[in-house]
Design a protein around this motif. Sequence first.
Motif, PDB file in Angstrom:
ATOM      1  N   GLU A 158       1.013  -1.067   0.018  1.00  0.00           N
ATOM      2  CA  GLU A 158      -0.037  -0.171   0.082  1.00  0.00           C
ATOM      3  C   GLU A 158       0.984   1.228  -0.051  1.00  0.00           C
ATOM      4  OE1 GLU A 158      -2.610  -0.307   3.400  1.00  0.00           O
ATOM      5  OE2 GLU A 158      -3.877  -1.502   2.295  1.00  0.00           O
ATOM      6  N   ALA A 159       2.015   1.122   0.766  1.00  0.00           N
ATOM      7  CA  ALA A 159       2.686   2.414   0.820  1.00  0.00           C
ATOM      8  C   ALA A 159       3.587   2.686  -0.503  1.00  0.00           C
ATOM      9  CB  ALA A 159       3.784   2.164   2.007  1.00  0.00           C
ATOM     10  N   ASP A 160       4.036   1.482  -1.202  1.00  0.00           N
ATOM     11  CA  ASP A 160       4.424   1.652  -2.330  1.00  0.00           C
ATOM     12  C   ASP A 160       3.613   2.249  -3.615  1.00  0.00           C
ATOM     13  OD1 ASP A 160       6.954   0.705  -1.689  1.00  0.00           O
ATOM     14  OD2 ASP A 160       6.618  -1.431  -2.184  1.00  0.00           O
ATOM     15  N   ARG A 161       2.375   1.921  -3.421  1.00  0.00           N
ATOM     16  CA  ARG A 161       1.572   2.122  -4.330  1.00  0.00           C
ATOM     17  C   ARG A 161       1.231   3.859  -4.198  1.00  0.00           C
ATOM     18  NH1 ARG A 161      -2.965  -2.679  -5.198  1.00  0.00           N
ATOM     19  NH2 ARG A 161      -1.558  -4.137  -6.022  1.00  0.00           N
ATOM     20  N   GLU A 162       0.976   4.011  -2.762  1.00  0.00           N
ATOM     21  CA  GLU A 162       0.641   5.532  -2.530  1.00  0.00           C
ATOM     22  C   GLU A 162       2.037   6.279  -2.852  1.00  0.00           C
ATOM     23  OE1 GLU A 162      -1.506   8.582  -1.151  1.00  0.00           O
ATOM     24  OE2 GLU A 162      -2.035   6.593  -1.654  1.00  0.00           O
ATOM     25  N   LEU A 163       2.900   5.963  -2.928  1.00  0.00           N
ATOM     26  CA  LEU A 163       4.186   6.553  -3.033  1.00  0.00           C
ATOM     27  C   LEU A 163       4.244   6.577  -4.313  1.00  0.00           C
ATOM     28  CD1 LEU A 163       6.742   7.917  -2.467  1.00  0.00           C
ATOM     29  CD2 LEU A 163       8.066   5.680  -2.377  1.00  0.00           C
ATOM     30  N   GLU A 164       3.853   5.874  -5.181  1.00  0.00           N
ATOM     31  CA  GLU A 164       3.960   5.843  -6.692  1.00  0.00           C
ATOM     32  C   GLU A 164       2.851   6.896  -7.230  1.00  0.00           C
ATOM     33  OE1 GLU A 164       3.325   2.769 -10.681  1.00  0.00           O
ATOM     34  OE2 GLU A 164       3.369   2.273  -8.676  1.00  0.00           O
ATOM     35  N   ARG A 165       1.668   6.774  -6.457  1.00  0.00           N
ATOM     36  CA  ARG A 165       0.531   7.699  -6.891  1.00  0.00           C
ATOM     37  C   ARG A 165       1.038   9.124  -6.564  1.00  0.00           C
ATOM     38  NH1 ARG A 165      -3.485  10.369  -4.838  1.00  0.00           N
ATOM     39  NH2 ARG A 165      -2.747   9.730  -2.745  1.00  0.00           N
ATOM     40  N   LEU A 166       1.478   9.406  -5.534  1.00  0.00           N
ATOM     41  CA  LEU A 166       1.957  10.833  -5.220  1.00  0.00           C
ATOM     42  C   LEU A 166       3.132  11.235  -6.086  1.00  0.00           C
ATOM     43  CD1 LEU A 166       1.530  10.413  -1.345  1.00  0.00           C
ATOM     44  CD2 LEU A 166       0.009  11.848  -3.041  1.00  0.00           C
ATOM     45  N   GLN A 167       4.138  10.300  -6.655  1.00  0.00           N
ATOM     46  CA  GLN A 167       5.209  10.786  -7.448  1.00  0.00           C
ATOM     47  C   GLN A 167       4.819  10.995  -8.742  1.00  0.00           C
ATOM     48  OE1 GLN A 167       8.069   7.467  -7.723  1.00  0.00           O
ATOM     49  NE2 GLN A 167       9.514   8.989  -9.031  1.00  0.00           N
ATOM     50  N   GLU A 168       3.672  10.466  -9.161  1.00  0.00           N
ATOM     51  CA  GLU A 168       3.314  10.808 -10.635  1.00  0.00           C
ATOM     52  C   GLU A 168       2.534  12.128 -10.408  1.00  0.00           C
ATOM     53  OE1 GLU A 168       0.662   7.845 -11.731  1.00  0.00           O
ATOM     54  OE2 GLU A 168       2.290   6.228 -12.155  1.00  0.00           O
ATOM     55  N   LYS A 169       1.745  12.280  -9.198  1.00  0.00           N
ATOM     56  CA  LYS A 169       1.000  13.564  -9.061  1.00  0.00           C
ATOM     57  C   LYS A 169       2.067  14.847  -8.852  1.00  0.00           C
ATOM     58  CE  LYS A 169      -2.617  15.731  -6.268  1.00  0.00           C
ATOM     59  NZ  LYS A 169      -3.318  15.300  -4.802  1.00  0.00           N
ATOM     60  N   HIS A 170       3.079  14.642  -8.146  1.00  0.00           N
ATOM     61  CA  HIS A 170       4.164  15.591  -7.900  1.00  0.00           C
ATOM     62  C   HIS A 170       4.595  15.875  -9.114  1.00  0.00           C
ATOM     63  CE1 HIS A 170       7.103  18.005  -5.790  1.00  0.00           C
ATOM     64  NE2 HIS A 170       8.051  17.298  -6.578  1.00  0.00           N
ATOM     65  N   GLU A 171       5.059  14.920  -9.899  1.00  0.00           N
ATOM     66  CA  GLU A 171       5.605  15.541 -11.321  1.00  0.00           C
ATOM     67  C   GLU A 171       4.501  16.131 -12.227  1.00  0.00           C
ATOM     68  OE1 GLU A 171       6.845  11.594 -13.029  1.00  0.00           O
ATOM     69  OE2 GLU A 171       8.468  11.357 -11.616  1.00  0.00           O
TER      70      GLU A 171
END
Length: 555
Positions: free
Chosen positions: A192-205
Amino acid sequence: MQSPIKDGTASAICGPARRGGVLVKLTVAVAVLAGAGVGAWQLGLLGGDGEASERVQTADIAPVSIMSFDITTTASGELQAENQIEVRSKLERRTTIVELIEEGTRVAEGEVLAVLDADEYRTELDDEEIGLESDRAELIAAENAFEIQKSDNESSKQAAELKLRLAELALEQWVNGTHEIKMKELRLAIEEADRELERLQEKHEKNAELLAQGFISADQYKQDELAYIKAQSQVEKARLQHESYVNYQQASDREQKESDVEQARAELERVERRNKIQLADKQADFTSRQRRVSRRENEIKELKEQIEAATVRAPSAGMVVYGSTVELSRRSWSSEGPMQIGQQVYRNQLLFGLPDVSKLVAEVRVHESLAGRVQPGQKALITVDAANGRTVEGTVKEIGILAENGGWRDPNLREYTVKITIDDDNDDRSLKPSMRCEATLVLGRVEDSLAAPVPAVFSDGPVRYVYSPSGSGSLFRRVPVQTGRFSDTHAEIVAGLEVGQQVLLREPSAGEIIDEPWEQSELELVGLTLSEEGEPVRMEAEQAGVATPAAFRGG
């Protein structure tokens, strides 16, 4: 000179030696000193007194003949009951006689013979019975403690077994439940943490492009950037939690659960050992109490038996004979005196003999030289002086195995005890135990053999001989004989005499003897010969060159 001993043997008969030379000198001296008188005596004997000569021949002379006779010997002893019961003291300690039956009384089975002092046993019996009650109470307490211990052991064992089962279930639950759930939760948290990090990373970009184009505010961009940073931290936290559990918490939990199982199993073993020790202790106490009660009961039983044995009863019917009388008859002496009230009695002491006087045996003592010739079944005549010289017939029953010595009076004497059963029943009770008796034992029988009366047989060194009339019968010459078996009255003649030949039944006087040396031919008839020195020897010894006195065959 003397006749053979009347013991059934062919022992040598002692008598004065009659050597030829000595007798010649003696005869010459007698002739010189009393020639005329001797001649007159001989003339008178030959013809001067015919009646006297006839009396000498008929009273003192007898012919040897073919006959049969018994070989006997006599032995002295005493009468005993064939069946006699000995009654001995069964009390373990010394005591005294309180009551006593009169000796010689005839009693029936079970009748009281004596009463011994048993007060000491009765006192001990009272103490033992009191102690038995106390021991029985302690036995009951020990038995209850033993049963309680068994119940406690079962409860403590069940509790330890339950604890072990719970520990095993907890381990199993952790392995198959808690641990698996925890691992899944940790892996899920990382995912869950990996997925949330991936989602937020895309959003940050994307927010960077949107911020450059003016679609979002700087504040929004910073908030999303902070959420992205938190997501990175959350991933790292999830991974650290997973790593920490796998490397530390998991091992700790496993070891704890397994340790709980081992501890529970060890506790169960300790409980079982402790239960075993405690139960053994209670059982040992219980067993000890049982033994104490059993020992006390046995002691009480023995004391009662001793008290019962203090009343001495007749085991069978019979005539009462005091033990002191029996011992006196056996040893011919006693240091205790006759049995009486107040006398001390020791353990296993002979108190009474109960002889069955209807059937008696004579116990006589036979010299060891004759014991081998006495056999069971031989007949005997038994004379009892105390019963007016009554003579009864008997049969040899048994011969003692070991010889008995003559004691201090004659330590070299060796005799065997021979038991002779009296054939007739003692219905009139005239014969009684301990009466002195003399038995004439028949050791054998000589059948149809040449025999001479025992008084006619004499001995000169190795030669046995008889005096036989010569000429008119007033003078006698020595005739060598070979003897066989002897009885009290007759001797078997093996060689040297013929049927009908006359022999003198007494020792002749010097004037009646024809003095002449031994005839070689007569000696040879009886197995003898003369040595170079003129002495009689065995023919075999002379042929071997050894001059030894002759010996004769025994009966």
